[in-house]
Design a protein around this motif. Structure first.
Motif, PDB file in Angstrom:
ATOM      1  N   ASP A   1      43.677 -14.853  44.265  1.00  0.00           N
ATOM      2  CA  ASP A   1      43.766 -13.977  45.441  1.00  0.00           C
ATOM      3  C   ASP A   1      45.166 -13.379  45.577  1.00  0.00           C
ATOM      4  OD1 ASP A   1      41.090 -14.432  46.401  1.00  0.00           O
ATOM      5  OD2 ASP A   1      41.766 -16.438  46.966  1.00  0.00           O
TER       6      ASP A   1
ATOM      7  N   TRP B   1      45.236 -10.443  42.303  1.00  0.00           N
ATOM      8  CA  TRP B   1      44.399  -9.252  42.248  1.00  0.00           C
ATOM      9  C   TRP B   1      43.909  -8.874  43.639  1.00  0.00           C
ATOM     10  CZ3 TRP B   1      44.101 -12.830  38.223  1.00  0.00           C
ATOM     11  CH2 TRP B   1      44.482 -12.331  36.973  1.00  0.00           C
ATOM     12  N   PRO B   2      43.509  -7.618  43.812  1.00  0.00           N
ATOM     13  CA  PRO B   2      42.945  -7.193  45.098  1.00  0.00           C
ATOM     14  C   PRO B   2      41.727  -8.036  45.474  1.00  0.00           C
ATOM     15  CG  PRO B   2      43.385  -5.297  43.698  1.00  0.00           C
ATOM     16  CD  PRO B   2      43.608  -6.518  42.855  1.00  0.00           C
ATOM     17  N   GLN B   3      41.419  -8.069  46.744  1.00  0.00           N
ATOM     18  CA  GLN B   3      40.379  -8.943  47.281  1.00  0.00           C
ATOM     19  C   GLN B   3      39.036  -8.797  46.567  1.00  0.00           C
ATOM     20  OE1 GLN B   3      39.523  -8.271  51.406  1.00  0.00           O
ATOM     21  NE2 GLN B   3      38.405 -10.182  51.637  1.00  0.00           N
ATOM     22  N   LEU B   4      38.576  -7.578  46.358  1.00  0.00           N
ATOM     23  CA  LEU B   4      37.273  -7.380  45.707  1.00  0.00           C
ATOM     24  C   LEU B   4      37.278  -7.852  44.259  1.00  0.00           C
ATOM     25  CD1 LEU B   4      36.234  -3.910  47.154  1.00  0.00           C
ATOM     26  CD2 LEU B   4      35.323  -6.160  47.751  1.00  0.00           C
ATOM     27  N   VAL B   5      38.379  -7.616  43.571  1.00  0.00           N
ATOM     28  CA  VAL B   5      38.487  -8.068  42.177  1.00  0.00           C
ATOM     29  C   VAL B   5      38.528  -9.586  42.137  1.00  0.00           C
ATOM     30  CG1 VAL B   5      39.924  -8.020  40.103  1.00  0.00           C
ATOM     31  CG2 VAL B   5      39.624  -5.942  41.462  1.00  0.00           C
TER      32      VAL B   5
ATOM     33  N   LYS C   1      37.250 -11.649  44.254  1.00  0.00           N
ATOM     34  CA  LYS C   1      35.912 -12.150  44.588  1.00  0.00           C
ATOM     35  C   LYS C   1      35.002 -12.121  43.359  1.00  0.00           C
ATOM     36  CE  LYS C   1      32.103 -11.331  47.797  1.00  0.00           C
ATOM     37  NZ  LYS C   1      31.604 -10.477  48.882  1.00  0.00           N
ATOM     38  N   ARG C   2      35.036 -11.012  42.622  1.00  0.00           N
ATOM     39  CA  ARG C   2      34.217 -10.907  41.400  1.00  0.00           C
ATOM     40  C   ARG C   2      34.686 -11.894  40.348  1.00  0.00           C
ATOM     41  NH1 ARG C   2      34.250  -4.738  39.941  1.00  0.00           N
ATOM     42  NH2 ARG C   2      33.195  -5.538  38.098  1.00  0.00           N
TER      43      ARG C   2
ATOM     44  N   ARG D   1      33.393 -15.340  41.124  1.00  0.00           N
ATOM     45  CA  ARG D   1      31.982 -15.421  40.733  1.00  0.00           C
ATOM     46  C   ARG D   1      31.862 -15.643  39.224  1.00  0.00           C
ATOM     47  NH1 ARG D   1      29.831 -10.331  41.849  1.00  0.00           N
ATOM     48  NH2 ARG D   1      30.517 -10.672  43.972  1.00  0.00           N
TER      49      ARG D   1
ATOM     50  N   GLU E   1      33.742  -9.961  32.821  1.00  0.00           N
ATOM     51  CA  GLU E   1      33.716  -9.112  34.002  1.00  0.00           C
ATOM     52  C   GLU E   1      34.743  -8.009  33.784  1.00  0.00           C
ATOM     53  OE1 GLU E   1      32.421  -7.791  37.558  1.00  0.00           O
ATOM     54  OE2 GLU E   1      31.718  -9.711  36.799  1.00  0.00           O
TER      55      GLU E   1
ATOM     56  N   ALA F   1      36.831  -4.823  35.763  1.00  0.00           N
ATOM     57  CA  ALA F   1      37.162  -4.310  37.088  1.00  0.00           C
ATOM     58  C   ALA F   1      38.016  -3.062  36.965  1.00  0.00           C
ATOM     59  CB  ALA F   1      37.912  -5.367  37.887  1.00  0.00           C
TER      60      ALA F   1
END
Length: 140
Positions: free
Chosen positions: A49, A52-56, A58-59, A62, A76, A78
């Motif tokens: 966290d 990387w940015p929040q969305l990255v 999160k992925r 996962r 993955e 991004a």
């Protein structure tokens, strides 16, 4: 971590390849390879966290969970700001950590876009060519 320092760190790590060992909770435990501008001691102990940015992030979490659950490597990709692109490869290393290989894919992405542009436009006019028309007709 401070947001200005975080932004500078993110800029540094998105321009080069890295190899990290990351725990299942997303903490960097070991740095095996890092960009020259970033020392290994700078990354060790940080969370994804922070990197990387929040969305990255999160992925990426996962991807880590999936790799640990399946015991198989997971990939993955991004897209980041300013046209940057990174590929993340998560390789399980035991029950609770993954080997995270981070590769800068920005150059490949730009080259692919250029090839597509050359393939589907006329050299002289810059307009869509016959191949573009046939490809679009197949979609209908």
């Amino acid at each position: 971590m401070e947001s200005a320092a975080n932004a500078q760190l993110v800029d540094s790590i998105t321009s080069d390849d890295m190899v990290l060992v990351v725990s299942q909770d997303g903490s960097v435990t070991t740095v095996l390879e890092t960009p020259a501008a970033v020392g290994a001691d700078t990354l060790a102990g940080l969370s994804i966290d922070d990197l990387w940015p929040q969305l990255v992030a999160k992925r990426l979490r996962r991807c880590i969970r999936s790799a640990l659950r399946s015991r198989r490597f997971q990939c993955e990709e991004a897209n980041l700001q300013q046209g940057r692109s990174q590929e993340f490869i998560c390789v399980p290393q035991g029950r609770d950590r993954v080997l995270l290989v981070v590769r800068d894919r920005s150059a490949n992405r730009a080259e692919k876009e250029k090839v597509e542009e050359l393939a589907y436009t006329d050299d002289v006019t810059g307009l869509p060519n016959r191949e573009f028309l046939l490809t679009e007709l197949e979609k209908i």
